[in-house]
Motif scaffolding. Sequence first.
Motif, PDB file in Angstrom:
ATOM      1  N   PHE A 140      35.011  40.895  -4.617  1.00  0.00           N
ATOM      2  CA  PHE A 140      33.607  41.283  -4.983  1.00  0.00           C
ATOM      3  C   PHE A 140      32.757  39.948  -4.480  1.00  0.00           C
ATOM      4  O   PHE A 140      31.563  40.457  -3.710  1.00  0.00           O
ATOM      5  N   LEU A 141      33.072  38.841  -4.194  1.00  0.00           N
ATOM      6  CA  LEU A 141      32.454  37.949  -3.604  1.00  0.00           C
ATOM      7  C   LEU A 141      32.126  38.195  -2.120  1.00  0.00           C
ATOM      8  O   LEU A 141      31.155  37.864  -1.565  1.00  0.00           O
ATOM      9  N   LEU A 142      33.272  38.748  -1.599  1.00  0.00           N
ATOM     10  CA  LEU A 142      33.197  39.130  -0.114  1.00  0.00           C
ATOM     11  C   LEU A 142      32.337  40.307   0.098  1.00  0.00           C
ATOM     12  O   LEU A 142      31.491  40.658   0.800  1.00  0.00           O
ATOM     13  N   VAL A 143      32.175  41.254  -0.993  1.00  0.00           N
ATOM     14  CA  VAL A 143      31.155  42.331  -0.830  1.00  0.00           C
ATOM     15  C   VAL A 143      29.742  41.681  -1.032  1.00  0.00           C
ATOM     16  O   VAL A 143      28.914  42.266  -0.023  1.00  0.00           O
ATOM     17  N   LEU A 144      29.532  40.740  -1.820  1.00  0.00           N
ATOM     18  CA  LEU A 144      28.047  40.056  -1.746  1.00  0.00           C
ATOM     19  C   LEU A 144      27.780  39.554  -0.364  1.00  0.00           C
ATOM     20  O   LEU A 144      26.622  39.600  -0.230  1.00  0.00           O
ATOM     21  N   ALA A 145      28.772  38.918   0.141  1.00  0.00           N
ATOM     22  CA  ALA A 145      28.422  38.176   1.227  1.00  0.00           C
ATOM     23  C   ALA A 145      28.398  38.994   2.532  1.00  0.00           C
ATOM     24  O   ALA A 145      27.897  38.625   3.766  1.00  0.00           O
ATOM     25  N   THR A 146      28.917  40.315   2.316  1.00  0.00           N
ATOM     26  CA  THR A 146      28.841  41.128   3.693  1.00  0.00           C
ATOM     27  C   THR A 146      27.800  42.458   3.430  1.00  0.00           C
ATOM     28  O   THR A 146      28.071  43.355   4.192  1.00  0.00           O
ATOM     29  N   ILE A 147      26.952  42.395   2.715  1.00  0.00           N
ATOM     30  CA  ILE A 147      26.091  43.563   2.537  1.00  0.00           C
ATOM     31  C   ILE A 147      25.057  43.653   3.818  1.00  0.00           C
ATOM     32  O   ILE A 147      24.550  44.916   3.991  1.00  0.00           O
TER      33      ILE A 147
END
Length: 661
Positions: A140-147
Amino acid sequence: MPRAKNQAVLRQKSNSKMELKEKIIDIYDVFLQGKDPSRDNPNFWDEFFLLKDTINNLFYHAVAGLKDEYPIRIINSLQTLCALVRGVCKDRLADNSFDVIDTLVGFDHAEEVLQDMIQSLNTVLVGDFSVSLKNLTLRFLLVLATITDNVSQNTLMEYMMINSVFESLITILSNPVGRQDHGYEALLLLAILVNYRKYESANPYIVKLSILDDEVALTGLGWVISSVLTNHNQKYQQTTEDPAKGSWFNTISSMVGHMFVPESVEVRSRGVEPDNAILLVLYESVHLNRNFISILAHNHTEPVSPQPTASTSPKSPAVPGAAQKFHYDPNSMEPLMNIQVTFLCYCSIIMQDLKDTQRYSNTKLCLIIISCIAEDQYANYFLHDANLAFRVPLHRAPMRHRKPVTERDVSPRPLACAVLDLMVEFIMSHMMKALPQELLMMSLGIIHRLMCYQKKCRVRLQYPWKDLWTALISLLKYLLSNESVLLPTQNIFELACKVVNLFNLFITYGDTFLPTAGSYDALYYEIIRMHQVFDNLYSLALRYSTNGGEYRNTATKLTNCLVNVRAIVNHFTPKVDSCSAVSPQPSLSEEQVLEVVRSNYDTLTLKLQDSLDQYERYAEKPKQSAFFTELVRSIVLKFRHTITVTNLEQQSVLEEFSTIQ
């Protein structure tokens, strides 16, 4: 989804009157009935995510769910958050992360809610939670960082700058079990965070990584990098192993196959994909943290085996992490080695083929990392330390005149020898029409840095220097032979200057770092033997220095660089010719020429050239800023393409989190 008139929009009451019903409640009712309202409506999700207040409430309650005592509710909250972020960030909103924040949580409450969310995520990452839960949290943190494609345009990252997850990532890397289960995702997230607006403002992750002095955490970081690169090396070795070695049928088949299969296809088919993410972490660690340099000398001789804990499921986790596929296989023939050895082996594989952008970028990053290492005084100390000897099984590119070769029987040597071998192999195997001049300049720069250290510290490295001289002269011959093809697009005089100045460094200071006096004599022998190459190079440079073309300045510089080489040729060639004229043999032997050289040093006059042992130190900004921006973009796009967060097997989740009541 099309509905019959009055169906699922109005609710029947006891007095047969109809009450209006909110659209979002109607949608949830349809979902709860087991139906999919998006099936026949391709615009369903776009319309759904236009319901801003509803999304704010859903996001808020999902964040609140992260604090629940039951892990399955946290899992469902994380999946909901992932789906919301990815859904909102699709298409038009992804270009404006301010709209994303407003749509997800609303600007009025963004700081409070997102701070609460990141605190909850940190609690999961450092707490006694299952592998699956931590995997999904990192995802989820990676999803936030890659929008956004360009990570510096992602305003959500500002909240991760204010509310740090750095300490949680370091905790994962410090734990032997944690880094095996989550190390890859942790490093991927760290690489993206470090590159957020790194050229525009103060990035706290850059500061924290640069001052990190926790040896356990740095060792863990190095272990993850070494494990991932070892995994890539093992895959390459498995695909190049020939089970029918020695078979005449296999030999013929291989020979016929080589006739029709292009070299690039053959190399790519071996299943080793460039790993820009893990190399970016290695680069940032070497470039930013001087304490990490000492980790490069560590040996990772034994794999760390995780011990089962109460919160660790004995089965495969319901939410598998990317780190699992990079677990070190203790049954393999390849032991975990010194991280520098592993890295050099990986470089020798990935540098073989530059015919696509991804591999070119990966090779360039490898050379940048080696350049940073070769500039560091302490790193050079252990690179040249004769007491720190390693066997480095470098791989050689398959070419028409040779098969793929892995040098496995090499004797232990200082790592500087392996670095020089790698650069020599790169030069010899990349003389092509599409000349990678930028990469060749970088490889020559690495050789130059090592030689400067040897000259400065008077280190006499036991290395077959003739291999290097042969590679350098071969490169000059290639430039001369392909002048008409290369000059319209590339300034080959700049490359030639770099090569000639390496010879000048040997000529001027070779007696301080070449292993024996005989090595210095052998240098002169090679220059005299190949004098025609230097004569032709001078003629080419002289021609372009007088014609007023665009390369006039560098051509003039090259003529000046050749002064001492031409002095050696002009001084010794007549004497060798005189000796040859009175010799009964048709040509002089190597030993006879060397004797002429040794007996005529005293009358040789050379010009002392300035700054031969100086080089421009590596600086990321401004020269490489665009490269790293594009590199991070490619990492983000690859993650978005491969990430899975919503299609988890619910049965596996329920089995793992069976404590729910």
